[in-house]
Design a protein around this motif. Structure first.
Motif, PDB file in Angstrom:
ATOM      1  N   PHE A   1       0.823  -1.216   0.000  1.00  0.00           N
ATOM      2  CA  PHE A   1       0.000   0.000   0.000  1.00  0.00           C
ATOM      3  C   PHE A   1       0.853   1.261   0.000  1.00  0.00           C
ATOM      4  N   LEU A   2       2.170   1.104   0.205  1.00  0.00           N
ATOM      5  CA  LEU A   2       3.074   2.251   0.246  1.00  0.00           C
ATOM      6  C   LEU A   2       3.918   2.384  -1.014  1.00  0.00           C
ATOM      7  N   PHE A   3       4.444   1.248  -1.519  1.00  0.00           N
ATOM      8  CA  PHE A   3       5.420   1.267  -2.606  1.00  0.00           C
ATOM      9  C   PHE A   3       4.829   0.760  -3.913  1.00  0.00           C
ATOM     10  N   GLU A   4       5.323   1.321  -5.021  1.00  0.00           N
ATOM     11  CA  GLU A   4       4.901   0.837  -6.323  1.00  0.00           C
ATOM     12  C   GLU A   4       5.566  -0.507  -6.626  1.00  0.00           C
ATOM     13  N   GLU A   5       5.020  -1.199  -7.623  1.00  0.00           N
ATOM     14  CA  GLU A   5       5.447  -2.560  -7.939  1.00  0.00           C
ATOM     15  C   GLU A   5       6.943  -2.629  -8.276  1.00  0.00           C
ATOM     16  N   GLU A   6       7.451  -1.639  -9.013  1.00  0.00           N
ATOM     17  CA  GLU A   6       8.864  -1.664  -9.405  1.00  0.00           C
ATOM     18  C   GLU A   6       9.788  -1.588  -8.190  1.00  0.00           C
ATOM     19  N   LEU A   7       9.423  -0.750  -7.210  1.00  0.00           N
ATOM     20  CA  LEU A   7      10.233  -0.631  -6.002  1.00  0.00           C
ATOM     21  C   LEU A   7      10.170  -1.910  -5.180  1.00  0.00           C
ATOM     22  N   LEU A   8       8.994  -2.502  -5.051  1.00  0.00           N
ATOM     23  CA  LEU A   8       8.857  -3.771  -4.333  1.00  0.00           C
ATOM     24  C   LEU A   8       9.747  -4.846  -4.955  1.00  0.00           C
ATOM     25  N   LYS A   9       9.791  -4.837  -6.277  1.00  0.00           N
ATOM     26  CA  LYS A   9      10.619  -5.815  -6.994  1.00  0.00           C
ATOM     27  C   LYS A   9      12.096  -5.602  -6.685  1.00  0.00           C
ATOM     28  N   GLU A  10      12.545  -4.345  -6.666  1.00  0.00           N
ATOM     29  CA  GLU A  10      13.952  -4.057  -6.385  1.00  0.00           C
ATOM     30  C   GLU A  10      14.313  -4.421  -4.942  1.00  0.00           C
ATOM     31  N   ILE A  11      13.393  -4.163  -4.015  1.00  0.00           N
ATOM     32  CA  ILE A  11      13.644  -4.526  -2.614  1.00  0.00           C
ATOM     33  C   ILE A  11      13.804  -6.040  -2.489  1.00  0.00           C
ATOM     34  N   ALA A  12      12.926  -6.778  -3.169  1.00  0.00           N
ATOM     35  CA  ALA A  12      12.993  -8.241  -3.122  1.00  0.00           C
ATOM     36  C   ALA A  12      14.292  -8.765  -3.729  1.00  0.00           C
ATOM     37  N   GLU A  13      14.779  -8.086  -4.763  1.00  0.00           N
ATOM     38  CA  GLU A  13      15.995  -8.543  -5.444  1.00  0.00           C
ATOM     39  C   GLU A  13      17.259  -8.293  -4.630  1.00  0.00           C
ATOM     40  N   CYS A  14      17.329  -7.151  -3.935  1.00  0.00           N
ATOM     41  CA  CYS A  14      18.575  -6.801  -3.248  1.00  0.00           C
ATOM     42  C   CYS A  14      18.518  -7.010  -1.737  1.00  0.00           C
ATOM     43  N   GLY A  15      17.305  -7.158  -1.188  1.00  0.00           N
ATOM     44  CA  GLY A  15      17.164  -7.300   0.258  1.00  0.00           C
ATOM     45  C   GLY A  15      17.453  -8.718   0.741  1.00  0.00           C
ATOM     46  N   THR A  16      17.732  -8.825   2.032  1.00  0.00           N
ATOM     47  CA  THR A  16      17.973 -10.118   2.670  1.00  0.00           C
ATOM     48  C   THR A  16      16.932 -10.353   3.750  1.00  0.00           C
ATOM     49  N   LEU A  17      16.196 -11.445   3.624  1.00  0.00           N
ATOM     50  CA  LEU A  17      15.161 -11.770   4.604  1.00  0.00           C
ATOM     51  C   LEU A  17      15.802 -12.359   5.856  1.00  0.00           C
ATOM     52  N   LYS A  18      15.467 -11.828   7.007  1.00  0.00           N
ATOM     53  CA  LYS A  18      16.037 -12.287   8.272  1.00  0.00           C
ATOM     54  C   LYS A  18      14.931 -12.572   9.276  1.00  0.00           C
ATOM     55  N   GLU A  19      15.161 -13.569  10.114  1.00  0.00           N
ATOM     56  CA  GLU A  19      14.246 -13.902  11.201  1.00  0.00           C
ATOM     57  C   GLU A  19      15.031 -13.944  12.501  1.00  0.00           C
ATOM     58  N   VAL A  20      14.530 -13.270  13.525  1.00  0.00           N
ATOM     59  CA  VAL A  20      15.203 -13.244  14.819  1.00  0.00           C
ATOM     60  C   VAL A  20      14.206 -13.578  15.916  1.00  0.00           C
ATOM     61  N   SER A  21      14.713 -14.102  17.008  1.00  0.00           N
ATOM     62  CA  SER A  21      13.868 -14.473  18.133  1.00  0.00           C
ATOM     63  C   SER A  21      13.729 -13.304  19.099  1.00  0.00           C
ATOM     64  N   ALA A  22      12.675 -13.329  19.911  1.00  0.00           N
ATOM     65  CA  ALA A  22      12.454 -12.293  20.918  1.00  0.00           C
ATOM     66  C   ALA A  22      13.676 -12.163  21.814  1.00  0.00           C
ATOM     67  N   GLY A  23      14.113 -10.915  22.048  1.00  0.00           N
ATOM     68  CA  GLY A  23      15.271 -10.659  22.895  1.00  0.00           C
ATOM     69  C   GLY A  23      16.590 -10.607  22.156  1.00  0.00           C
ATOM     70  N   GLU A  24      16.600 -10.993  20.893  1.00  0.00           N
ATOM     71  CA  GLU A  24      17.857 -11.011  20.114  1.00  0.00           C
ATOM     72  C   GLU A  24      18.208  -9.604  19.625  1.00  0.00           C
ATOM     73  N   LYS A  25      19.492  -9.244  19.719  1.00  0.00           N
ATOM     74  CA  LYS A  25      19.945  -7.944  19.254  1.00  0.00           C
ATOM     75  C   LYS A  25      20.038  -7.936  17.734  1.00  0.00           C
ATOM     76  N   ILE A  26      19.520  -6.878  17.135  1.00  0.00           N
ATOM     77  CA  ILE A  26      19.557  -6.723  15.685  1.00  0.00           C
ATOM     78  C   ILE A  26      20.618  -5.707  15.290  1.00  0.00           C
ATOM     79  N   MET A  27      20.798  -4.700  16.116  1.00  0.00           N
ATOM     80  CA  MET A  27      21.785  -3.650  15.863  1.00  0.00           C
ATOM     81  C   MET A  27      22.352  -3.194  17.201  1.00  0.00           C
ATOM     82  N   GLU A  28      23.662  -2.949  17.229  1.00  0.00           N
ATOM     83  CA  GLU A  28      24.315  -2.554  18.471  1.00  0.00           C
ATOM     84  C   GLU A  28      24.911  -1.162  18.353  1.00  0.00           C
TER      85      GLU A  28
END
Length: 210
Positions: free
Chosen positions: A11-38
């Motif tokens: 609802f925020l980004f156009e299709e072309e931008l969504l496609k670029e995010i999917a191509e260059c982004g990295t999907l990550k999953e973290v557990s509750a309490g885990e540090k993501i950035m320090e």
């Protein structure tokens, strides 16, 4: 990844931008309490939340933490954006509030997308505005609210961000987030329970009427 992106940001980004995010982004999953950035780390990417929640913390000279704000699905962190654009070290600590899924977007794409996609520019500006407003609320709470009012605000926000009336936090964890002592938190929680506004259980607090 494309499906998750469309559900959270379609609802925020156009299709072309969504496609670029999917191509260059990295999907990550973290557990509750885990540090993501320090604090002090060089920022190499910016998180776009798909599911879950992240709390953003600052640290004083004594090593004590202060909760600034929460991030949830569809959000990103304005302070991370600032570090990305300036290629500086992180000034915040990001910790998963619950089991969280996010897409990490490389720093190098920030400026490119700002020039290329109007929807991305709007998203960045809106993120700055929203997070700035939340930090002002935190400053106002520190300056003008009593600790019992800050605690009520904290519990209300935690229940809302996790979409659960049961806040899964110990008294010590709450004390860290509010930059106070466990004794003070325990005393105020007991008063709220006596008033019928919460119910204290082992390692969790049920929000009844806040």
């Amino acid at each position: 990844m494309q499906k998750e992106l469309e559900e959270a940001y379609g609802f925020l980004f156009e299709e072309e931008l969504l496609k670029e995010i999917a191509e260059c982004g990295t999907l990550k999953e973290v557990s509750a309490g885990e540090k993501i950035m320090e604090i002090g780390e060089f920022v190499t990417g910016m998180p776009l939340l798909i599911n879950g929640a992240i709390k953003i913390l600052r640290e004083d000279d004594d090593g004590d933490e202060l909760l600034l704000y929460f991030l949830e699905r569809g959000d990103t962190c304005a302070m991370t954006l600032t570090c990305c654009m300036g290629q500086t070290k992180s000034e915040i600590r990001a910790v998963a509030e619950s089991n969280t899924t996010f897409i990490m977007v490389p720093v190098g794409k920030m400026e490119e997308w700002t020039a290329k996609f109007r929807s991305w520019r709007n998203f960045v500006f809106e993120s700055y505005h929203s997070r700035f407003s939340e930090m002002l609320e935190t400053i106002d709470a520190l300056a003008f609210l009593n600790m019992d009012q800050r605690l009520i605000r904290y519990l209300r926000d935690k229940a809302k961000i996790n979409r659960n009336e049961n806040v899964l936090s110990t008294h010590q964890e709450i004390a860290y987030d509010l930059h106070t002592s466990r004794v003070v938190v325990s005393r105020l929680l007991k008063k709220l329970e006596n008033d019928g506004r919460i119910s204290l259980q082992r390692n969790q607090i049920k929000v009844i009427d806040l």
